[in-house]
Write a protein that holds these residues in place. Structure first.
Motif, mmCIF file in Angstrom:
data_model
loop_
_atom_site.group_PDB
_atom_site.id
_atom_site.type_symbol
_atom_site.label_atom_id
_atom_site.label_comp_id
_atom_site.label_asym_id
_atom_site.label_seq_id
_atom_site.Cartn_x
_atom_site.Cartn_y
_atom_site.Cartn_z
ATOM 1 N N ASP A 31 0.819 -1.211 0.000
ATOM 2 C CA ASP A 31 0.000 0.000 0.000
ATOM 3 C C ASP A 31 0.853 1.261 0.000
ATOM 4 N N GLY A 32 2.110 1.126 -0.389
ATOM 5 C CA GLY A 32 3.006 2.278 -0.398
ATOM 6 C C GLY A 32 2.607 3.294 -1.454
ATOM 7 N N GLN A 33 2.921 4.552 -1.209
ATOM 8 C CA GLN A 33 2.588 5.623 -2.139
ATOM 9 C C GLN A 33 3.791 5.890 -3.048
ATOM 10 N N VAL A 34 3.720 5.331 -4.242
ATOM 11 C CA VAL A 34 4.832 5.428 -5.175
ATOM 12 C C VAL A 34 5.189 6.883 -5.470
ATOM 13 N N ASN A 35 4.189 7.753 -5.543
ATOM 14 C CA ASN A 35 4.450 9.157 -5.862
ATOM 15 C C ASN A 35 5.214 9.883 -4.761
ATOM 16 N N THR A 37 7.558 8.049 -2.838
ATOM 17 C CA THR A 37 8.765 7.266 -2.553
ATOM 18 C C THR A 37 9.646 7.169 -3.799
ATOM 19 N N TRP A 38 9.251 6.311 -4.733
ATOM 20 C CA TRP A 38 10.082 6.064 -5.904
ATOM 21 C C TRP A 38 10.069 7.222 -6.905
ATOM 22 N N LYS A 39 8.953 7.890 -7.048
ATOM 23 C CA LYS A 39 8.882 8.976 -8.033
ATOM 24 C C LYS A 39 9.881 10.103 -7.727
ATOM 25 N N PRO A 40 9.927 10.657 -6.509
ATOM 26 C CA PRO A 40 10.928 11.701 -6.243
ATOM 27 C C PRO A 40 12.358 11.210 -6.442
ATOM 28 N N LEU A 41 12.647 9.968 -6.024
ATOM 29 C CA LEU A 41 14.005 9.451 -6.184
ATOM 30 C C LEU A 41 14.353 9.315 -7.662
ATOM 31 N N GLY A 42 13.401 8.825 -8.466
ATOM 32 C CA GLY A 42 13.657 8.705 -9.891
ATOM 33 C C GLY A 42 13.858 10.050 -10.554
ATOM 34 N N GLU A 43 13.094 11.048 -10.135
ATOM 35 C CA GLU A 43 13.241 12.385 -10.710
ATOM 36 C C GLU A 43 14.585 12.993 -10.322
ATOM 37 N N LEU A 44 14.991 12.798 -9.084
ATOM 38 C CA LEU A 44 16.311 13.268 -8.656
ATOM 39 C C LEU A 44 17.398 12.625 -9.507
ATOM 40 N N THR A 45 17.283 11.328 -9.711
ATOM 41 C CA THR A 45 18.289 10.596 -10.474
ATOM 42 C C THR A 45 18.360 11.087 -11.913
ATOM 43 N N GLN A 46 17.203 11.247 -12.558
ATOM 44 C CA GLN A 46 17.207 11.669 -13.953
ATOM 45 C C GLN A 46 17.791 13.063 -14.119
ATOM 46 N N VAL A 47 17.417 13.974 -13.248
ATOM 47 C CA VAL A 47 17.943 15.331 -13.354
ATOM 48 C C VAL A 47 19.454 15.339 -13.137
ATOM 49 N N CYS A 48 19.911 14.628 -12.129
ATOM 50 C CA CYS A 48 21.350 14.612 -11.858
ATOM 51 C C CYS A 48 22.125 13.942 -12.983
ATOM 52 N N ALA A 49 21.570 12.875 -13.554
ATOM 53 C CA ALA A 49 22.236 12.223 -14.683
ATOM 54 C C ALA A 49 22.339 13.174 -15.870
ATOM 55 N N SER A 50 21.278 13.927 -16.133
ATOM 56 C CA SER A 50 21.277 14.858 -17.259
ATOM 57 C C SER A 50 22.225 16.024 -17.020
ATOM 58 N N VAL A 51 22.212 16.567 -15.803
ATOM 59 C CA VAL A 51 23.107 17.683 -15.492
ATOM 60 C C VAL A 51 24.559 17.240 -15.581
ATOM 61 N N ALA A 52 24.852 16.056 -15.063
ATOM 62 C CA ALA A 52 26.232 15.559 -15.118
ATOM 63 C C ALA A 52 26.694 15.368 -16.555
ATOM 64 N N ARG A 53 25.792 14.904 -17.406
ATOM 65 C CA ARG A 53 26.151 14.612 -18.788
ATOM 66 C C ARG A 53 26.491 15.880 -19.570
ATOM 67 N N CYS A 54 25.853 16.997 -19.243
ATOM 68 C CA CYS A 54 26.100 18.215 -20.018
ATOM 69 C C CYS A 54 26.952 19.232 -19.267
ATOM 70 N N THR A 55 27.578 18.798 -18.176
ATOM 71 C CA THR A 55 28.434 19.687 -17.379
ATOM 72 C C THR A 55 29.861 19.137 -17.379
ATOM 73 N N PRO A 56 30.869 19.957 -17.671
ATOM 74 C CA PRO A 56 32.246 19.477 -17.706
ATOM 75 C C PRO A 56 32.655 18.816 -16.389
ATOM 76 N N PRO A 57 33.475 17.762 -16.448
ATOM 77 C CA PRO A 57 33.862 17.035 -15.230
ATOM 78 C C PRO A 57 34.563 17.887 -14.180
ATOM 79 N N ASP A 58 35.232 18.969 -14.620
ATOM 80 C CA ASP A 58 35.946 19.796 -13.648
ATOM 81 C C ASP A 58 35.063 20.889 -13.045
ATOM 82 N N ASP A 59 33.802 20.903 -13.400
ATOM 83 C CA ASP A 59 32.855 21.880 -12.849
ATOM 84 C C ASP A 59 32.384 21.381 -11.482
#
Length: 325
Positions: A31-35, A37-59
């Motif tokens: 009966d867990g509320q996915v929105n 629990t998993w939804k915020p974690l997935g959104e955090l992950t996607q944003v961080c993956a995208s930001v890391a991909r388009c940001t130079p490693p030394d930034d």
């Protein structure tokens, strides 16, 4: 405040509140509320993956989002929770959609991918009824997870609101969120502008400016930030003056703590003193993530091609148990 300043402040807020993205004991509950629990974690992950991909490693921001990715991966027990989720809900798509965000950052669990591929070959999986935009997202989640997509992207795109090139005056909140996610899926979250078909790109170039202006007038900052991310994902961006004005309005809504409300008047003017948080986590976390995401794409779109595109995969230093060598 500059676009870079909005991104820095937003990521500072996310870092300070990272524990709010943590999975609790109810993450696997029937009966867990996915929105929540998993939804915020997935959104955090996607944003961080995208930001890391388009940001130079030394930034420094690359380091910050890489640390947040490590934090998020640890919440899944380095991927071990995904097979458990699948055993509890074999035909639910959200586990694969969340996992795909990790996979895009090089954080993989081959055991889960193998079992998910078995389920994805069933008629039950292929025939699950979904909104067209969600179907497109599942196809992309399959691809990013190493699973052959069970359908074609052009056909799935044509069934979405944006894919039908609707009358522009039919734009409203639900249509806005649908169209932004169509673009996110087609461009692999902003990394491949050529993924947007020419007719859709021309349509968005013409109508995105008035839609964005309307959303900002209505103080719908979450959707406005998503539309700014779309603007930065197109083969040709809208006029610079429009984008500068939009970012000034987003910056004005950002509080001293770095948070941006999903909608409504800002309760605390941005300033040097972060002060207490004026919003509940659920009222600002997504819009703050979207501001960081849109800002990173905007900065990358106006900068020379970064060397990060030729760097080693993100997962090289983060991959944990079960990740390929």
């Amino acid at each position: 405040m500059s676009v870079r300043g909005v991104e820095e402040a937003a990521l500072d807020w996310v870092w300070a509140h990272r524990d709010r993205f943590a999975l609790g004991e109810d993450a696997l509950a029937a009966d867990g509320q996915v929105n929540r629990t998993w939804k915020p974690l997935g959104e955090l992950t996607q944003v961080c993956a995208s930001v890391a991909r388009c940001t130079p490693p030394d930034d420094p921001l690359h380091t910050r989002v890489s640390e947040l990715l490590d934090f998020a991966w640890q919440q899944t027990h380095r991927g071990e929770l995904f097979p458990l989720m699948q055993s509890l809900e074999p035909f639910a798509t959200y586990p694969l959609e969340v996992y795909a965000a990790f996979a895009s950052a090089g954080l993989r669990h081959p055991g889960y991918e193998a079992s998910a591929a078995v389920v994805a070959r069933t008629r039950g999986w292929r025939l699950t009824e979904q909104y067209p935009t969600r179907r497109l997202g599942v196809l992309e989640a399959e691809r990013r997870s190493g699973i052959p997509p069970h359908g074609g992207l052009p056909q799935a795109t044509d069934r979405t609101w944006l894919g039908g090139l609707p009358e522009p005056w039919t734009f409203e909140r639900a249509a806005g969120y649908a169209l932004t996610h169509v673009v996110f899926h087609l461009t692999d979250w902003g990394s491949t502008a050529r993924g947007v078909p020419a007719d859709l790109a021309d349509y968005l170039l013409h109508w995105l400016p008035p839609w964005l202006d309307t959303c900002l007038d209505a103080r719908m900052y979450d959707l406005s930030c998503e539309l700014l991310a779309v603007a930065a994902s197109l083969p040709r961006p809208p006029e610079q003056a429009l984008l500068e004005d939009a970012w000034q309005r987003v910056a004005a809504a950002q509080t001293g703590s770095g948070a941006i409300p999903e909608e409504g008047a800002a309760q605390d003017a941005a300033g040097p003193d972060p002060g207490p948080d004026p919003y509940d986590f659920t009222d600002c976390y997504h819009s703050t993530l979207m501001a960081a995401f849109a800002a990173a794409l905007t900065t990358a779109a106006t900068a020379p091609p970064p060397d990060v595109r030729h760097a080693a995969p993100l997962g090289g230093q983060h991959a944990g148990q079960g990740a390929p060598g």
